[in-house]
Scaffold this active site. Structure first.
Site, short mmCIF file in Angstrom:
data_model
loop_
_atom_site.label_atom_id
_atom_site.label_comp_id
_atom_site.label_asym_id
_atom_site.label_seq_id
_atom_site.Cartn_x
_atom_site.Cartn_y
_atom_site.Cartn_z
N GLU A 169 -55.05 -45.52 -18.11
CA GLU A 169 -54.04 -44.76 -18.86
C GLU A 169 -54.38 -43.29 -18.81
OE1 GLU A 169 -52.73 -45.39 -22.84
OE2 GLU A 169 -52.66 -47.58 -22.66
N GLU A 195 -56.65 -51.15 -26.53
CA GLU A 195 -57.37 -50.12 -27.28
C GLU A 195 -57.99 -50.58 -28.60
OE1 GLU A 195 -55.05 -46.15 -25.57
OE2 GLU A 195 -54.66 -46.78 -27.64
#
Length: 822
Positions: free
Chosen positions: A497, A400
């Site tokens: 995710e 991320e």
């Protein structure tokens, strides 16, 4: 932290003709705190917390508020020391090394009061500190968490050995690249030969080598004859995990023989990013051995804050639960640790593909030369250690960090952003990527997750929208929108995710709590929840479709609330995952061709609310039982769009199969279906998702007599010649809180034993949604759980993980359904 080793005596003895000796320093050490007020024995491998617990100086670190009470442990400085005698004469050896496989984390190492080294990176051979996350506690551990030993050698020493199978497409043959690094301490060149043998592939090749003094690398290229059939390694559900035993023998001058044995697996992996008709952007999917595979699975976090608790048995239990739930992939998340060798060996054995992040997550990292040097050593070491594992199918630079930078999570001023982008490219592209390209040609690399893949490259390594539905992978979380509404989910190329929270079972919480904690609003419950607003979000999402518990008994309310959070989580992730699976073959509004669904997260690091489907210790939550069904290789998926009911067939199989679809409608008030329909026989193509059935809801209700949305529920399954080919799936026509005719079900069970397996013969008095069978703390799993019971009887199996008895199961057994809390 200080490591203080004191050598008392080098024992004199007869000379030895061995070319290498190893002396382990595992076992008992002495541990002392910073001011010397606390001294205790401690085991190595281990950590300070574990030593304090073993000596009775602290409680279980996970009990109640001990993550706060024991912060003093991490704030103190600790010294590990050991006095020992080396059972050989040091002077007879040309090189003597002290090997520390894992030190956590910042330390100074002294030997006979002389500083001989320092450590600052647990990801090199010499444990990551955990300062909490929204699913875990803060326990920055200290200690020697891996092996420590003294090695002595003459002539030369093999420092590391690694290999990669490579498929030559043009020649249509397999080759094996073997790389070995030696420390040559002889003053003269060391000659000899290397014999590589893979008996089952009828392969034996001999090579002459000469090693010059110093650090030397030997690279060997082994050709496997194309006349020999090589069986490839396949992910779980797609074929066998065939491996071949290989020995590599170095016969060197001076009578020095060094032999290495390894299991070699052959497989190819490709990341396909190519244009898709009817959609802008690029595909993002994996081919294993040339076959497109939908990645089904979850995200892996460390199994414990204290790595010395992570046993072989625990790893096997967790990873076996992965394949038992029809998963084929785990993403090793970049905020945890590079797992121990046994983790990857088990993934090889079980057919679990691994998406491997490098250990960088949700942060902006420096790029000074000292840090880059540390990262270079870390990445190079991990590539060498892990590249031989077929289970690892991709390297990812970080978790991320591209999204954090470009979506400005850290409120960087617009004028400063170019500096941060430059640092990002320096670390992940010019450093890590270059190391991967140089060290491993057998699998792809992406800079981040989520990322836009090839588009990120085209945008100079940072995309304006790294979470695009048209490229790469996405991370998606939404706790406010109704999770039963599939239209809120991204029709992306790959979902790496996504997820929803739930609480672990009462039997898991009971071990680390006391009676005053057993309330959803207790101080304990609020403290254990590390995701801001998490408890309220769970109740809000549950309240959209279920009546919340209203019992006057506080303990009963707490247990019912735990149950309801697990129902909510399971149903939410089921809806989202089924949406991704049915999107694999279609483009709708220019979006689709989804080829991966990895929910967050697989396992828990402690006993607390989280996104996990496996509780701390391995107990299956309702979500994990649901995953066993929604990841089934053949699955019918039901959903509504514009008041029309659709059923898609989803196949992960390599072949086409002939089958029928059966659709049944039950009223909540009757165990007999009010109507049923079986389709004509059709062929379900392998590797596709297609529409099998559609009917306006109004027509379905009319056809089934007196049905209304609130009074009926739909179930459906795939079969051939009366043999069930898929799980029985279901579709609610309204929220269960609006159900008409749903009455309290009396469910009984007769338990019998057949060998090591226990049989639960269930009988119900009424239709029962979300039937939950529980045996408390008895380790094991059921063949199914959390199911919709629409028939009077059903047989469920229980597979114990440890020896147990029928009497113990009967004493611990409890059954709950949604009707018990209404």
């Amino acid at each position: 932290m200080r490591l203080h080793l004191l050598l008392l005596l080098a024992l004199c003895g007869a000379g030895t003709t061995a070319a290498e000796l190893s002396y382990s320093l595992r076992g008992n050490w002495s541990i002392c705190n910073g001011n010397g007020s606390l001294e205790l024995p401690g085991a190595v491998p281990g950590c300070v917390h574990s030593a304090l617990f073993q000596q009775g100086l602290i409680q279980d670190s996970y009990y109640r508020f001990n993550d706060l009470n024991y912060r003093w442990v991490s704030l103190d400085n600790w010294t590990y020391s050991k006095e020992f005698k080396i059972p050989f004469e040091i002077s007879k050896w040309q090189k003597v090394n002290l090997i520390l496989e894992g030190v956590d984390t910042v330390s100074k190492i002294l030997f006979n009061e002389v500083t001989i080294g320092e450590t600052d990176n647990m990801f090199n051979r010499y444990e990551q500190c955990s300062f909490s996350w929204d699913w875990g506690p803060s326990f920055p551990t200290q200690g020697i968490w891996k092996d420590v030993r003294i090695e002595a050698y003459n002539i030369c020493h093999l420092n590391y050995f690694t290999f990669s199978p490579i498929y030559d497409k043009s020649a249509q043959e397999w080759n094996l690249e073997i790389e070995s690094t030696f420390d040559v301490v002889s003053s003269k060149p060391v000659g000899g030969q290397v014999i590589v043998a893979i008996p089952k592939l009828q392969t034996q090749q001999t090579y002459s080598i000469e090693l010059q003094p110093g650090k030397r690398i030997v690279e060997l290229f082994v050709n496997i004859s194309k006349n020999i059939t090589v069986e490839t390694w396949w992910p779980h559900g797609h074929g066998n995990q065939t491996g071949y035993n290989m020995t590599v023998l170095f016969e060197l001058d001076g009578g020095l023989n060094i032999e290495k044995s390894a299991k070699v697996y052959f497989r190819t992996v490709e990341l396909i990013e190519e244009p898709i008709k009817g959609s802008p952007g690029l595909s993002f999917y994996f081919k294993i051995n040339g076959f497109p595979i939908f990645l089904k699975g979850s995200n892996w976090i460390p199994a414990d804050s204290f790595q010395d608790r992570v046993t072989s048995e625990l790893l096997r239990l967790l990873l076996q639960s992965v394949v038992d739930a029809n998963m084929n992939t785990l993403r090793v998340w970049g905020g945890g640790i590079y797992e121990q060798d046994e983790f990857y060996e088990l993934c090889d054995e079980l057919g679990i593909m691994v998406w491997q992040d490098f250990m960088f997550a949700c942060a902006l990292y420096p790029t000074d030369q000292g840090f880059l040097d540390s990262v270079t050593a870390e990445v190079a070491y991990q590539i060498k250690r892990l590249k031989s594992h077929p289970s690892i199918i991709i390297w990812s630079g970080n978790n991320e960090n591209e999204e954090a930078l470009m979506m400005n999570w850290y409120h960087i001023s617009f004028t400063d952003r170019p500096i941060y982008i430059k640092d990002y490219v320096t670390l992940y592209v010019k450093n890590i990527r270059e190391l991967v390209l140089a060290g491993d040609k057998s699998r792809p690399f992406i800079t981040s997750s989520p990322t836009n893949g090839a588009e990120t490259v085209a945008e100079a390594w940072v995309s304006q929208n790294p979470n695009s539905n048209y490229f790469g992978d996405v991370h998606f979380y939404d706790y406010i929108s109704d999770c039963w509404n599939w239209k809120v989910f991204p029709k992306a190329r790959f979902a790496s995710e996504y997820g929803y929270q739930s609480w672990p079972s009462f039997s898991t919480l009971e071990k680390v709590s006391s009676t005053e904690d057993w309330s959803f609003n207790s101080k304990f419950s609020l403290h254990r929840q590390h995701h801001e607003g998490g408890n309220k979000q769970m109740l809000y999402q549950a309240g959209l479709h279920f009546k919340l518990p209203q019992s006057t008994d506080p303990l009963r309310t707490f247990k019912d609330t735990i149950y309801l959070t697990q129902v909510m989580q399971a149903q939410c992730v089921k809806t989202e995952t089924e949406f991704y699976r049915r999107s694999r073959s279609e483009i709708v509004d220019q979006q689709g061709h989804t080829m991966g669904a990895l929910y967050w997260q697989l396992n828990d690091i402690w006993q607390a609310p989280s996104w996990a489907s496996l509780e701390y210790g391995g107990k299956w939550k309702m979500l994990h039982y649901f995953a066993q069904n929604f990841f089934a290789p053949l699955l019918p998926v039901g959903f509504e769009n514009e008041n029309t009911f659709y059923i898609y067939g989803v196949s992960d199989l390599h072949s086409d199969y002939s089958m029928t679809l059966s659709v049944r409608v039950h009223t909540w008030s009757s165990l007999e279906p009010v109507c049923s329909r079986v389709t004509e026989r059709f062929v379900m193509k392998g590797g596709e998702a297609v529409c099998l059935y559609e009917e306006p809801v109004s027509e379905l209700l009319r056809r089934c007599g007196n049905c209304t949305r609130e009074s009926c529920v739909v179930s459906f399954y795939l079969s051939a010649d009366h043999e069930l080919l898929s799980p029985t799936n279901y579709h609610f026509l309204s929220s269960p809180k609006e159900a008409v005719g749903l009455c309290k079900a009396q469910i009984t069970a007769i338990i019998s034993q057949q060998g090591d397996i226990f049989v639960f013969d269930l009988e119900t008095s009424a239709v029962a949604p979300f039937v939950w069978l529980d045996v408390g703390s008895i380790p094991g799993r059921f063949s199914d759980n959390g199911f919709l019971m629409t028939e009077k009887t059903r047989t469920i199996l229980f597979y114990p993980w440890e020896p147990t008895s029928k009497n113990e199961l009967e004493q611990s057994f409890h059954v709950t359904s949604l009707t018990d809390i209404y």
